[in-house]
Design a protein around this motif. Structure first.
Motif, PDB file in Angstrom:
ATOM      1  N   VAL A  21       0.788  -1.249   0.041  1.00 56.88           N
ATOM      2  CA  VAL A  21      -0.077   0.196  -0.035  1.00 56.88           C
ATOM      3  C   VAL A  21       0.854   1.362   0.234  1.00 56.88           C
ATOM      4  O   VAL A  21       0.485   2.129  -0.718  1.00 56.88           O
ATOM      5  N   LEU A  22       1.969   1.053   0.836  1.00 57.41           N
ATOM      6  CA  LEU A  22       2.994   2.310   0.853  1.00 57.41           C
ATOM      7  C   LEU A  22       3.463   2.463  -0.374  1.00 57.41           C
ATOM      8  O   LEU A  22       3.599   3.754  -0.883  1.00 57.41           O
ATOM      9  N   ARG A  23       3.867   1.641  -1.342  1.00 56.16           N
ATOM     10  CA  ARG A  23       4.313   1.649  -2.608  1.00 56.16           C
ATOM     11  C   ARG A  23       3.511   2.293  -3.552  1.00 56.16           C
ATOM     12  O   ARG A  23       3.862   3.153  -4.098  1.00 56.16           O
ATOM     13  N   ALA A  24       2.082   2.089  -3.529  1.00 58.84           N
ATOM     14  CA  ALA A  24       1.222   2.583  -4.335  1.00 58.84           C
ATOM     15  C   ALA A  24       0.892   3.909  -3.950  1.00 58.84           C
ATOM     16  O   ALA A  24       0.800   4.785  -4.694  1.00 58.84           O
ATOM     17  N   SER A 213      -6.215  -3.867  -3.556  1.00 51.57           N
ATOM     18  CA  SER A 213      -6.930  -2.683  -3.112  1.00 51.57           C
ATOM     19  C   SER A 213      -5.697  -1.877  -2.924  1.00 51.57           C
ATOM     20  O   SER A 213      -6.328  -0.435  -2.702  1.00 51.57           O
ATOM     21  N   ALA A 214      -4.473  -1.965  -3.173  1.00 56.55           N
ATOM     22  CA  ALA A 214      -3.505  -0.955  -2.768  1.00 56.55           C
ATOM     23  C   ALA A 214      -3.663   0.096  -3.710  1.00 56.55           C
ATOM     24  O   ALA A 214      -3.655   1.297  -3.153  1.00 56.55           O
ATOM     25  N   GLU A 215      -3.525   0.119  -4.945  1.00 55.35           N
ATOM     26  CA  GLU A 215      -3.727   1.176  -5.854  1.00 55.35           C
ATOM     27  C   GLU A 215      -5.178   2.055  -5.593  1.00 55.35           C
ATOM     28  O   GLU A 215      -5.120   3.067  -5.828  1.00 55.35           O
ATOM     29  N   ALA A 220      -7.835   7.068  -3.636  1.00 58.15           N
ATOM     30  CA  ALA A 220      -8.766   7.487  -2.595  1.00 58.15           C
ATOM     31  C   ALA A 220      -8.246   8.443  -1.642  1.00 58.15           C
ATOM     32  O   ALA A 220      -8.748   9.511  -1.367  1.00 58.15           O
ATOM     33  N   VAL A 221      -6.921   8.082  -1.118  1.00 62.37           N
ATOM     34  CA  VAL A 221      -6.509   8.862  -0.529  1.00 62.37           C
ATOM     35  C   VAL A 221      -5.989  10.204  -1.169  1.00 62.37           C
ATOM     36  O   VAL A 221      -6.197  11.442  -0.677  1.00 62.37           O
TER      37      VAL A 221
END
Length: 285
Positions: A21-24, A213-215, A220-221
């Motif tokens: 998730v951090l990578r995305a 869901s990561a991307e 969304a963020v």
């Protein structure tokens, strides 16, 4: 006076899986500063009780909030399923997001048949969070969820493709497709699982859509930061601040595969969620 836009974004997970998730997030928001906390002393969350996961999530979130952040990302499916609403209430008005809602939105958008399979940890499947989120979006959707605990170990050992990974993938997914041949979308409901995508693709073939869901969480963020006027001004890319609650050496060795770049133990801060005092970081210029 602190410029809220310059504050970092806090991200936490039970271990290294949330580094996907951090990578995305870094790819979507290269100008932002991130603090990532992996609660490696107490992983995995997926086999713990809901009460324990909620307690751990609150402690991890408080550690990040005490460092001065503008946004909290729960990069753990199990913690998202248990704690997102409690953390939103506790830290309002700071925005808090988990990975389940964005992942469910993406899964519904990808599926033409409305038949969706979710691969997740035992705790996420048991809690039914994806099933509820998907049917809330698409009431007629048919959702099958499968706990895939061995995938976490495979991902952390680096056995992400080849005969062993594919054999275990067959054991987990073959029955899903036998029970519902109309499944057209496979939703990866654990942040460890994207590194197993090639093994899963070899098992399920080219016609099934794999959703990570990561991307979608990163999108969304980004959208919420824009809506709230909280984007950091453009500038040079900043290295993330990496923290772990146990074994920085293992965190670095395993986590490098998930983050997509090498780092070593000297770049990982060891923190104790029960003893570390609050500290406000000076935001980058």
């Amino acid at each position: 006076m602190i410029n809220a836009n310059a504050l970092p974004i806090g991200v936490f997970d039970s271990g290294v899986g949330g580094l996907t998730v951090l990578r995305a997030l870094r790819e979507r928001l290269p100008q932002e500063q991130f603090i990532y906390l992996g609660d490696t002393a107490r992983l995995p969350y997926g086999t713990k009780s809901s009460d324990s996961v909620l307690r751990y999530s609150i402690q991890a979130a408080e550690s990040l909030v005490n460092q001065g952040i503008k946004y909290l990302v729960i990069a753990c499916n199990t913690a998202s399923s248990v704690a997102v609403e409690a953390l939103r209430e506790r830290f309002a008005p700071m925005p808090v997001i988990g990975v389940i809602e964005p992942g469910s939105i993406a899964g519904c958008a990808a599926s033409k048949s409305g038949h969706i399979a979710v691969l997740a940890t035992e705790g996420t499947v048991r809690g039914g969070a994806y099933q509820r989120a998907i049917t809330r979006l698409e009431p007629k959707a048919q959702v099958m969820a499968q706990a895939c605990s061995l995938f976490v170990a495979l991902a952390e050992e680096g056995w992400t493709d080849g005969a062993i990974a594919e054999a275990i993938a067959h054991r987990y997914v073959d029955e899903l497709f036998r029970n519902d041949p109309s499944i057209d979308t496979l939703l990866l409901g654990c942040t460890h699982f994207p590194v197993l995508a090639s093994a899963l693709r070899a098992v399920i073939g080219p016609s099934i859509t794999i959703v990570d869901s990561a991307e979608t969480t990163a999108r969304a963020v980004h959208a919420e930061l824009v809506d709230r006027g909280l984007l950091r001004d453009a500038g040079p890319a900043l290295r993330p601040i990496l923290q772990a609650t146990d074994s920085p050496e293992r965190f670095a060795r395993v986590g490098s595969r998930f983050l997509g770049e090498s780092f070593d133990a000297s770049q990982v801060e060891l923190v104790d969620l029960g003893l570390t005092p609050p500290r406000i970081r000076t935001p980058p210029p």
